[in-house]
Design an enzyme around this catalytic site. Structure first.
Site, PDB file in Angstrom:
ATOM      1  N   SER A   2      61.336   7.416 -15.145  1.00  0.00           N
ATOM      2  CA  SER A   2      61.026   7.774 -16.535  1.00  0.00           C
ATOM      3  C   SER A   2      60.394   9.148 -16.522  1.00  0.00           C
ATOM      4  CB  SER A   2      60.034   6.757 -17.124  1.00  0.00           C
ATOM      5  OG  SER A   2      59.471   7.256 -18.323  1.00  0.00           O
ATOM      6  N   TYR A  39      51.897   2.223 -16.651  1.00  0.00           N
ATOM      7  CA  TYR A  39      53.301   2.654 -16.657  1.00  0.00           C
ATOM      8  C   TYR A  39      53.434   4.046 -16.018  1.00  0.00           C
ATOM      9  CZ  TYR A  39      58.107   3.105 -18.439  1.00  0.00           C
ATOM     10  OH  TYR A  39      59.473   3.245 -18.548  1.00  0.00           O
TER      11      TYR A  39
HETATM   12  N1  LIG Z   1      64.009   2.382 -22.808  1.00  0.00           N
HETATM   13  C1  LIG Z   1      63.389   3.530 -22.544  1.00  0.00           C
HETATM   14  O1  LIG Z   1      62.996   4.272 -23.470  1.00  0.00           O
HETATM   15  C2  LIG Z   1      63.204   3.976 -21.111  1.00  0.00           C
HETATM   16  C3  LIG Z   1      62.872   5.322 -20.916  1.00  0.00           C
HETATM   17  C4  LIG Z   1      62.689   5.770 -19.612  1.00  0.00           C
HETATM   18  C5  LIG Z   1      62.819   4.914 -18.555  1.00  0.00           C
HETATM   19  N2  LIG Z   1      63.115   3.606 -18.774  1.00  0.00           N
HETATM   20  C6  LIG Z   1      63.216   2.748 -17.604  1.00  0.00           C
HETATM   21  O2  LIG Z   1      64.561   2.355 -17.448  1.00  0.00           O
HETATM   22  C7  LIG Z   1      64.625   1.062 -16.839  1.00  0.00           C
HETATM   23  C8  LIG Z   1      65.463   0.139 -17.707  1.00  0.00           C
HETATM   24  O3  LIG Z   1      64.847   0.090 -18.965  1.00  0.00           O
HETATM   25  P1  LIG Z   1      65.576  -0.515 -20.263  1.00  0.00           P
HETATM   26  O4  LIG Z   1      65.107   0.316 -21.382  1.00  0.00           O
HETATM   27  O5  LIG Z   1      67.022  -0.711 -20.035  1.00  0.00           O
HETATM   28  O6  LIG Z   1      64.816  -1.921 -20.320  1.00  0.00           O
HETATM   29  P2  LIG Z   1      65.250  -3.346 -20.946  1.00  0.00           P
HETATM   30  O7  LIG Z   1      66.302  -3.165 -21.974  1.00  0.00           O
HETATM   31  O8  LIG Z   1      63.968  -4.013 -21.308  1.00  0.00           O
HETATM   32  O9  LIG Z   1      65.908  -4.080 -19.687  1.00  0.00           O
HETATM   33  C9  LIG Z   1      65.112  -4.330 -18.556  1.00  0.00           C
HETATM   34  C10 LIG Z   1      65.960  -5.054 -17.531  1.00  0.00           C
HETATM   35  O10 LIG Z   1      65.157  -5.235 -16.356  1.00  0.00           O
HETATM   36  C11 LIG Z   1      65.097  -6.638 -16.047  1.00  0.00           C
HETATM   37  N3  LIG Z   1      63.816  -6.882 -15.395  1.00  0.00           N
HETATM   38  C12 LIG Z   1      62.559  -6.679 -15.867  1.00  0.00           C
HETATM   39  N4  LIG Z   1      61.658  -7.048 -14.958  1.00  0.00           N
HETATM   40  C13 LIG Z   1      62.358  -7.483 -13.872  1.00  0.00           C
HETATM   41  C14 LIG Z   1      61.997  -8.009 -12.612  1.00  0.00           C
HETATM   42  N5  LIG Z   1      60.710  -8.190 -12.259  1.00  0.00           N
HETATM   43  N6  LIG Z   1      62.972  -8.352 -11.747  1.00  0.00           N
HETATM   44  C15 LIG Z   1      64.277  -8.193 -12.067  1.00  0.00           C
HETATM   45  N7  LIG Z   1      64.681  -7.706 -13.251  1.00  0.00           N
HETATM   46  C16 LIG Z   1      63.727  -7.370 -14.140  1.00  0.00           C
HETATM   47  C17 LIG Z   1      65.302  -7.343 -17.398  1.00  0.00           C
HETATM   48  O11 LIG Z   1      65.808  -8.669 -17.289  1.00  0.00           O
HETATM   49  P3  LIG Z   1      64.838  -9.946 -17.088  1.00  0.00           P
HETATM   50  O12 LIG Z   1      63.696  -9.764 -18.058  1.00  0.00           O
HETATM   51  O13 LIG Z   1      65.689 -11.127 -17.366  1.00  0.00           O
HETATM   52  O14 LIG Z   1      64.388  -9.885 -15.677  1.00  0.00           O
HETATM   53  C18 LIG Z   1      66.383  -6.440 -17.983  1.00  0.00           C
HETATM   54  O15 LIG Z   1      67.633  -6.725 -17.406  1.00  0.00           O
HETATM   55  C19 LIG Z   1      63.174   0.613 -16.663  1.00  0.00           C
HETATM   56  O16 LIG Z   1      62.763   0.898 -15.358  1.00  0.00           O
HETATM   57  C20 LIG Z   1      62.428   1.463 -17.662  1.00  0.00           C
HETATM   58  O17 LIG Z   1      61.082   1.651 -17.277  1.00  0.00           O
HETATM   59  C21 LIG Z   1      63.320   3.123 -20.034  1.00  0.00           C
END
Ligand SMILES: NC(=O)c1ccc[n+]([C@@H]2O[C@H](COP(=O)([O-])OP(=O)(O)OC[C@H]3O[C@@H](n4cnc5c(N)ncnc54)[C@H](OP(=O)(O)O)[C@@H]3O)[C@@H](O)[C@H]2O)c1
Length: 250
Positions: A153, A166
């Site tokens: 991120s 975070y």
């Molecule tokens: N959305 C944003 O604005 C943003 C910006 C920058 C970076 N990111 C990063 O990008 C990545 C993906 O984010 P996203 O926005 O796609 O999030 P999301 O839509 O909330 O999806 C998160 C995914 O991770 C899985 N997950 C969470 N904890 C886990 C664990 N302990 N073990 C295995 N799987 C796990 C969830 O499934 P389960 O809950 O079923 O495990 C889900 O498949 C993250 O690392 C996040 O920090 C996001």
């Protein structure tokens, strides 16, 4: 005069037959990455904690003619991560790409933030990256090839109030990425950090105060960035990419 040619042309473009483990593949960026990789010809192994969610994405991919395997996994659990890599090798006999994408956000000031929430954020965003890399690397080292892409991120470099856990986790994961890259580059394993700005995914579902969804990136944008890293010629290492919406970090 001969037309200009591109170096390592044969290595560019397709992921045909490559085996990719993608964590957090049931939703958001991970799901979009799994779809993009499958469309590019990869065999995808989908990992997340909620069984029905990973199985739903795997079933969708198989119905579309792709090769996909769902392995319900908590990336913070050593044995679960070992099982994820073992199952990948049992079914597909190799491991070419690991996308460390699983992560979660919880927010609050240091004074208000619960110690249990601190552990959950550090474990899913930092320990999980370490564990998945640790257990994906032996088969890659044996093959003398592989790629690890850590979806982190902008919070790895920019700090936000009420985001101590975070920001600390993502900054730690960026440091881990750089250490890992140095440790394995001699063995032909490429390691990349991708630092997205805000992306409109279920990540924001439980966060009452969030930037305007319309101004955020879409998960497909980040997925295409991950895919493009994997489509580089073998002689190219992309160490880090910052990807933001047009208006910058929101
Ligand atoms: N959305 C944003 O604005 C943003 C910006 C920058 C970076 N990111 C990063 O990008 C990545 C993906 O984010 P996203 O926005 O796609 O999030 P999301 O839509 O909330 O999806 C998160 C995914 O991770 C899985 N997950 C969470 N904890 C886990 C664990 N302990 N073990 C295995 N799987 C796990 C969830 O499934 P389960 O809950 O079923 O495990 C889900 O498949 C993250 O690392 C996040 O920090 C996001």
């Amino acid at each position: 005069m001969a037309p200009p040619s591109r170096p390592n042309e044969a290595a560019i473009g397709t992921l045909d037959g490559k085996v990719a483990v993608i964590t957090g593949a049931s939703k958001g960026i991970g799901k979009a990455t799994a779809l993009a990789f499958a469309a590019a010809g990869a065999k995808v192994v989908l990992a997340a904690r909620t069984r029905e969610d990973v199985e739903r994405v795997a079933a969708y991919l198989k119905d579309s003619g792709a090769e996909a395997l769902a392995v319900p996994t908590d990336v913070t659990d050593v044995e679960a991560v070992q099982r994820l890599m073992q199952r990948t090798l049992e079914v597909y006999h190799r491991l070419d790409i690991l996308v460390n994408n699983a992560g979660s956000g919880r927010f609050g000031t240091v004074v208000d933030f619960a110690p249990g929430d601190w552990d959950r954020v550090l474990d899913s965003n930092l320990k999980g990256v370490y564990l998945c890399a640790k257990y994906a690397l032996p088969p890659m080292l044996a093959q003398r090839s592989g790629q690890i892409i850590n979806v982190l991120s902008v919070a790895a470099k920019v700090t936000f109030e009420a985001s101590s856990a975070y920001c600390a986790a993502k900054a730690g994961a960026l440091a881990l990425t750089k250490v890992l890259a140095a440790e394995v580059r001699q063995q032909n394993i490429r390691v990349t950090a991708i630092l997205p700005g805000s992306v409109h995914t279920p990540f924001w579902d439980d966060i009452p105060e969030h930037p305007d969804f319309e101004k955020m990136l879409k998960p497909e944008h980040v997925a295409e960035t991950v895919l493009s890293v994997c489509q580089q010629p073998l002689g190219v290492v992309i160490e880090e990419i910052v990807v933001t919406p047009p208006l910058g970090i929101l």
